[in-house]
Write an enzyme that holds these catalytic residues in place. Structure first.
Site, PDB file in Angstrom:
ATOM      1  N   GLU A 297      -6.750   4.477  -1.091  1.00  0.00           N
ATOM      2  CA  GLU A 297      -5.443   3.809  -0.932  1.00  0.00           C
ATOM      3  C   GLU A 297      -5.300   2.733  -1.986  1.00  0.00           C
ATOM      4  O   GLU A 297      -6.231   1.977  -2.244  1.00  0.00           O
ATOM      5  CB  GLU A 297      -5.344   3.096   0.435  1.00  0.00           C
ATOM      6  CG  GLU A 297      -4.934   3.899   1.612  1.00  0.00           C
ATOM      7  CD  GLU A 297      -4.783   3.005   2.848  1.00  0.00           C
ATOM      8  OE1 GLU A 297      -4.332   1.845   2.696  1.00  0.00           O
ATOM      9  OE2 GLU A 297      -5.126   3.463   3.950  1.00  0.00           O
ATOM     10  N   GLU A 351       6.707   3.745   6.690  1.00  0.00           N
ATOM     11  CA  GLU A 351       6.394   4.020   8.093  1.00  0.00           C
ATOM     12  C   GLU A 351       7.074   2.943   8.923  1.00  0.00           C
ATOM     13  O   GLU A 351       6.553   1.841   9.088  1.00  0.00           O
ATOM     14  CB  GLU A 351       4.884   4.045   8.297  1.00  0.00           C
ATOM     15  CG  GLU A 351       4.201   5.174   7.548  1.00  0.00           C
ATOM     16  CD  GLU A 351       2.691   5.149   7.684  1.00  0.00           C
ATOM     17  OE1 GLU A 351       2.173   5.707   8.675  1.00  0.00           O
ATOM     18  OE2 GLU A 351       2.035   4.555   6.802  1.00  0.00           O
ATOM     19  N   LYS A 354       5.380   0.837  11.887  1.00  0.00           N
ATOM     20  CA  LYS A 354       4.143   0.089  11.686  1.00  0.00           C
ATOM     21  C   LYS A 354       4.325  -1.364  12.100  1.00  0.00           C
ATOM     22  O   LYS A 354       5.335  -1.988  11.782  1.00  0.00           O
ATOM     23  CB  LYS A 354       3.722   0.152  10.217  1.00  0.00           C
ATOM     24  CG  LYS A 354       2.735   1.246   9.896  1.00  0.00           C
ATOM     25  CD  LYS A 354       2.137   1.042   8.527  1.00  0.00           C
ATOM     26  CE  LYS A 354       0.725   1.536   8.486  1.00  0.00           C
ATOM     27  NZ  LYS A 354       0.083   1.282   7.191  1.00  0.00           N
ATOM     28  N   GLU A 360       4.505  -4.132   5.373  1.00  0.00           N
ATOM     29  CA  GLU A 360       3.776  -2.973   5.908  1.00  0.00           C
ATOM     30  C   GLU A 360       4.674  -1.760   6.058  1.00  0.00           C
ATOM     31  O   GLU A 360       4.201  -0.625   6.098  1.00  0.00           O
ATOM     32  CB  GLU A 360       3.159  -3.324   7.264  1.00  0.00           C
ATOM     33  CG  GLU A 360       1.947  -4.220   7.186  1.00  0.00           C
ATOM     34  CD  GLU A 360       0.750  -3.515   6.550  1.00  0.00           C
ATOM     35  OE1 GLU A 360       0.548  -2.317   6.818  1.00  0.00           O
ATOM     36  OE2 GLU A 360       0.023  -4.164   5.778  1.00  0.00           O
TER      37      GLU A 360
END
Length: 490
Positions: A297, A351, A354, A360
């Site tokens: 990542e 996302e 999240k 995030e």
């Protein structure tokens, strides 16, 4: 600063005999009153540079699913096929996604959750069932290449889970071996940078002594099976802890003065290389030089909460775009020159469910409607990077993509030296401004910087922002070539 080793001297003279071959080695060379540090060449000339564009197996993407607005897996598979992304990392083993990626040739990384580790470790039958259901049922049509058992377990506080990690990986490996897949599908686990208790300077990289016995067991398993050490380096978080302008440039692969590793005198020009090499140093120090590194990542958010430092469209585009360009250059890192570490960018989509700060939920390169959040030249129709390699707010420049990039008048030698070091550190061929080269004379910082800055501009897409260099450069229609020294351009 490292002196020339016997091997470096050999390769230097070998390159004089065979000028079409350029080796990515770190060496020191002097020009008049200055020294240029860690100058990288391209590997195997244009042949390897072309290979970097045509075959980009080192570029992957993370496909998270903590969202309620994601497009169907079939649409995602079609999107991925239109890009140069050749690997996808899943955090689980979603059957719909694995099926959708069948017969695409895209490599798939699947994950066993932290919650599965106790059962995988204690029950070989559970491990067999897990592999049969999530791997063998789809392989080889779905090109599963790696299974990650757990995520950032070694930086957690759960000592029991840490102790179960290796047995879980071994049981999964045993099932793969029994199915004759042991050499085709690797087993690993993913770590955060917190597994290092020391990472600055990179040469001092070291694992946490408190977990060294467990880590050694994992690494012995990985050395024996040929599986990679998966790490999550995030220059974004490094910048948040040190939000100075020079740190931002260092994190975004933008022109900066670099940071010298006091342990080996290597000058690092970006945080990504420094973080990855810190991991390399830790592996080497423990005796595992053979274990390869995979970046599981890395990414940069394009938005965040008002109190967050760093998230923006410009910064995200600069980081991810310049990272991709760096990988495509095949320059590698100072401790691993001449190759690109397999790197999975975070993330394919936002996302939206999240938890945590706004950033995030703002890492996605693509939106749920499959349009790009911003362009980092991953489309197969536009393989040449066109992202800002210089500051976030470029100075106004002509929009024409022709001409030459030269320093502005009145720029200090110190700034020009920074530009020169940065440009020559990006994989361009700076041999013409070395002693004996066609452009070595006049032996001045200004002359050498002009050549290197222009060459980087010509090699980086010839966009206006490629000729900015923290607002110290400009485009000109006047050819700066002189005598036998030819500046590329038109």
């Amino acid at each position: 600063m490292p002196t020339l080793s016997h091997a470096s001297i050999f390769f230097f003279f070998f390159s004089l005999l065979f000028p079409s071959l350029h080796f990515a080695i770190g060496f020191q060379w002097s020009g008049g009153t200055r020294v240029h540090e860690w100058v990288f060449g391209s590997i195997m000339g244009q042949k390897l540079e072309r290979r970097g564009l045509d075959s980009q197996s080192f570029i992957g993407i993370n496909y998270g699913q903590v969202a309620n607005n994601l497009p169907p897996p079939e649409a995602t598979a079609k999107l991925l096929k239109s890009t140069s992304i050749e690997k996808v990392r899943l955090y689980g083993a979603d059957p719909g996604i694995i099926k959708a990626l069948a017969n695409t040739g895209i490599g798939i990384v699947i994950g066993a959750a932290n919650g599965d580790i106790p059962a995988l470790a204690s029950d070989p039958n559970f491990a067999a069932q897990w592999v049969n259901s999530n791997v063998i049922a789809y392989y080889p049509a779905s090109k599963i290449i790696l299974i990650t058992v757990g995520n950032e377990v070694m930086s957690s506080t759960d000592k029991n889970l840490m102790s179960q990690l290796l047995p879980a990986m071994q049981n999964v490996q045993n099932v793969l071996n029994a199915a004759s897949l042991g050499g085709k599908i690797k087993v690993s686990t993913v770590h955060s940078m917190a597994v290092l208790t020391q990472s600055d300077p990179p040469s001092s990289g070291a694992f946490d002594p408190a977990t060294s016995d467990t880590m050694r067991g994992l690494l012995e398993f990985q050395r024996n099976t040929g599986s990679p050490f998966a790490i999550n380096p995030y220059p974004f978080f490094a910048y948040q802890s040190d939000p100075r302008p020079e740190t931002l440039a260092y994190c975004l692969f933008q022109p900066n003065s670099g940071r010298v590793d006091s342990g080996n005198n290597i000058k690092y020009m970006n945080m990504f290389d420094a973080q990855v090499d810190a991991v390399r140093s830790a592996l080497n120090a423990m005796g595992f030089k053979e274990v390869e590194i995979v970046v599981a990542e890395t990414g940069w958010p394009y938005s965040g909460d008002a109190n967050e430092v760093g998230p923006s469209i410009e910064n995200a585009k600069a980081y991810n775009g310049n990272l991709i360009a760096h990988l495509r250059s095949m320059v590698g890192t100072p401790l691993m020159p001449g190759k690109s570490v397999d790197t999975y960018i975070f993330a394919l989509y936002d996302e939206n469910l999240k938890p945590g700060p706004g950033s995030e939920r703002a890492f996605g390169l693509f939106k749920p409607d499959l349009s790009m959040t911003y362009d980092v030249s991953l489309s197969k129709s536009s393989p040449t990077p066109s992202t800002p390699e210089t500051p976030v707010n470029p100075s106004p420049n002509p929009t024409a993509s022709s001409g030459w990039c030269v320093p502005k008048a009145g720029i200090s030698d110190a700034q020009l030296q920074t530009n020169l070091d940065y440009a020559c550190g990006q994989g361009i061929d700076c041999t013409p401004i070395q002693p004996g080269g066609a452009c070595f004379e006049p032996n001045t910082v200004a002359s050498h910087a002009a050549y290197a800055m222009n060459l980087l501009y010509q090699s980086s897409g010839k966009n206006p922002w490629n000729c900015d260099f923290t607002q110290t450069a400009m485009l000109t229609s006047n050819n700066p070539s002189y005598n036998a020294c030819t500046f590329p351009g038109s």
